[in-house]
Scaffold this active site. Structure first.
Site, PDB file in Angstrom:
ATOM      1  N   PRO A  92       0.822  -1.218   0.000  1.00 10.20           N
ATOM      2  CA  PRO A  92       0.000   0.000   0.000  1.00 10.20           C
ATOM      3  C   PRO A  92       0.857   1.269   0.000  1.00 10.20           C
ATOM      4  CG  PRO A  92      -0.264  -1.220   2.077  1.00 10.20           C
ATOM      5  CD  PRO A  92       0.604  -2.047   1.188  1.00 10.20           C
ATOM      6  N   GLU A 119       1.749  -7.738   8.011  1.00  4.30           N
ATOM      7  CA  GLU A 119       2.043  -6.303   7.872  1.00  4.30           C
ATOM      8  C   GLU A 119       3.090  -6.047   6.791  1.00  4.30           C
ATOM      9  OE1 GLU A 119       0.225  -4.019   9.903  1.00  4.30           O
ATOM     10  OE2 GLU A 119      -0.810  -5.914  10.266  1.00  4.30           O
ATOM     11  N   ARG A 161      -1.762  -8.149 -21.383  1.00  3.56           N
ATOM     12  CA  ARG A 161      -2.493  -7.703 -22.564  1.00  3.56           C
ATOM     13  C   ARG A 161      -1.659  -6.799 -23.471  1.00  3.56           C
ATOM     14  NH1 ARG A 161      -4.515  -2.670 -22.384  1.00  3.56           N
ATOM     15  NH2 ARG A 161      -6.251  -2.980 -23.807  1.00  3.56           N
ATOM     16  N   ASP A 176      -6.303   3.215 -25.881  1.00  2.34           N
ATOM     17  CA  ASP A 176      -6.796   3.150 -24.502  1.00  2.34           C
ATOM     18  C   ASP A 176      -6.801   4.522 -23.839  1.00  2.34           C
ATOM     19  OD1 ASP A 176      -6.722   0.465 -24.945  1.00  2.34           O
ATOM     20  OD2 ASP A 176      -4.910   0.105 -23.778  1.00  2.34           O
TER      21      ASP A 176
HETATM   22  C1  JDQ Z   1       0.289  -6.458   1.370  1.00  2.00           C
HETATM   23  C2  JDQ Z   1      -1.275  -4.449   4.845  1.00  2.00           C
HETATM   24  C3  JDQ Z   1       0.474  -2.901   5.484  1.00  2.00           C
HETATM   25  C4  JDQ Z   1      -2.217  -3.518   5.211  1.00  2.00           C
HETATM   26  C5  JDQ Z   1       0.174  -7.146   3.492  1.00  2.00           C
HETATM   27  C6  JDQ Z   1       0.870  -7.320   2.313  1.00  2.00           C
HETATM   28  N1  JDQ Z   1      -2.810  -1.100  -3.158  1.00  2.00           N
HETATM   29  C7  JDQ Z   1      -2.675  -1.958  -2.117  1.00  2.00           C
HETATM   30  N2  JDQ Z   1      -3.477  -1.983  -1.077  1.00  2.00           N
HETATM   31  N3  JDQ Z   1      -3.076  -2.909  -0.223  1.00  2.00           N
HETATM   32  C8  JDQ Z   1      -1.986  -3.512  -0.713  1.00  2.00           C
HETATM   33  C9  JDQ Z   1      -1.688  -2.927  -1.922  1.00  2.00           C
HETATM   34  C10 JDQ Z   1      -1.231  -4.561  -0.020  1.00  2.00           C
HETATM   35  C11 JDQ Z   1      -0.171  -5.223  -0.672  1.00  2.00           C
HETATM   36  C12 JDQ Z   1       0.582  -6.186   0.015  1.00  2.00           C
HETATM   37  C13 JDQ Z   1      -0.771  -5.792   1.997  1.00  2.00           C
HETATM   38  C14 JDQ Z   1      -1.548  -4.843   1.333  1.00  2.00           C
HETATM   39  N4  JDQ Z   1      -0.806  -6.240   3.289  1.00  2.00           N
HETATM   40  C15 JDQ Z   1      -1.720  -5.782   4.312  1.00  2.00           C
HETATM   41  C16 JDQ Z   1       0.073  -4.140   4.974  1.00  2.00           C
HETATM   42  C17 JDQ Z   1      -0.479  -1.973   5.868  1.00  2.00           C
HETATM   43  C18 JDQ Z   1      -1.821  -2.266   5.716  1.00  2.00           C
END
Ligand code: JDQ
Length: 273
Positions: A92, A119, A161, A176
């Protein structure tokens, strides 16, 4: 293109066997290998996580299974004489995954994905591999997933794609929204097909008129209408040269006017409502 995915949920990647990505695999444009991270654990419980240093909630994925897994996946690939790998780490806190990044990734011969859970992964793992290869930490959007697997499916489909020969001609030559370098990145307007009447709903007359010029203008106006409504940021960052006289007329009807610099900005009257 070769794709490796290391995950504690290999079954989550089953969709890679179907549809567009599955076809790309069947045709040989794409070679996908999914690996179970727990194959690189050696304790009775196949432990991949531990408590975070500094305290706090949740668990963190351990360095050793990731290090061993990635060393082996990378060694096998180098042995097979593949090109330079890039690591793709869904998180994220990554850079936004865009069409531009999809194009960049589609030009690489080999992508290794590391979808995490809990996490996330101990930071030292990314830092270590970043000394050896390009690492793309990517976010697929501003919402929180429980892990990276769904993001791998999203990135893989957007990349697959774009590979030569994956889409049919009709699909591949369309221009696109979000294609990088497009003059105006507008959202697309509505589309219609047979029957001409459905539950009392008809088709916009212009689409049945046979006037290609008027049809193109109508589609452009609908695109402008949708973009101002759903993605005003796309209008605001557009090169003003992307808008012709008719575009400006339509934007003005939609409540948009150029600011002195020429970029489009929502009319003050509308903001205050
Ligand atoms: C992981 C998590 C840290 C929640 C664990 C691995 N765009 C997007 N949203 N969420 C992710 C990507 C994502 C990707 C990999 C993930 C979330 N988590 C859970 C980790 C904070 C909050």
């Amino acid at each position: 293109m070769r794709l490796d995915v290391v995950t504690i949920f290999p079954e989550y990647l089953e969709p890679l066997n179907v549809s567009l990505v599955g076809k790309a695999r069947a045709r040989g444009s794409l070679d996908v290998h999914v690996h179970d991270l727990r194959d690189w654990t050696y304790d009775r419980h196949n432990t991949v996580d531990d408590t975070p240093y500094g305290g706090g909630p949740g668990m963190v994925m351990k360095t050793e299974p990731w290090g061993e897994a990635l060393d082996q996946v990378l060694a096998d690939g180098y042995e097979a004489g593949r090109g330079a790998p890039a690591l793709v780490v869904p998180t994220p806190s990554g850079r936004p995954f865009t069409q531009e990044l999809a194009v960049e990734l589609s030009e690489r011969p080999w992508l290794v994905f590391t979808p995490a859970r809990y996490e996330g992964i101990d930071r030292r793992v990314v830092d270590e591999y970043a000394t050896r290869m390009p690492v793309y930490e990517v976010s697929i959007g501003d919402y929180v997933l429980a892990g990276g697997e769904a993001a791998v499916l999203v990135v893989t489909e957007a990349v697959a794609r774009l590979l030569p020969g994956v889409l049919g001609n009709a699909e591949s030559h369309r221009d696109d929204s979000f294609a990088p370098g497009a003059m105006a990145n507008l959202l697309e307007g509505p589309v219609y097909t047979k029957p001409p009447r459905w539950r009392g709903r008809g088709i916009p007359d212009v689409l049945l008129s046979g006037h290609h010029g008027r049809i193109a203008r109508w589609r452009r106006d609908e695109a402008l209408r949708r973009t101002t409504a759903h993605r005003p940021d796309l209008i605001e960052r557009c090169d003003p040269a992307a808008f012709d006289k008719k575009d400006r007329e339509t934007l003005s009807i939609l409540g948009w006017a150029p600011e002195p610099g020429g970029r489009f900005w929502r009319k003050v009257e509308d903001v205050e409502e």
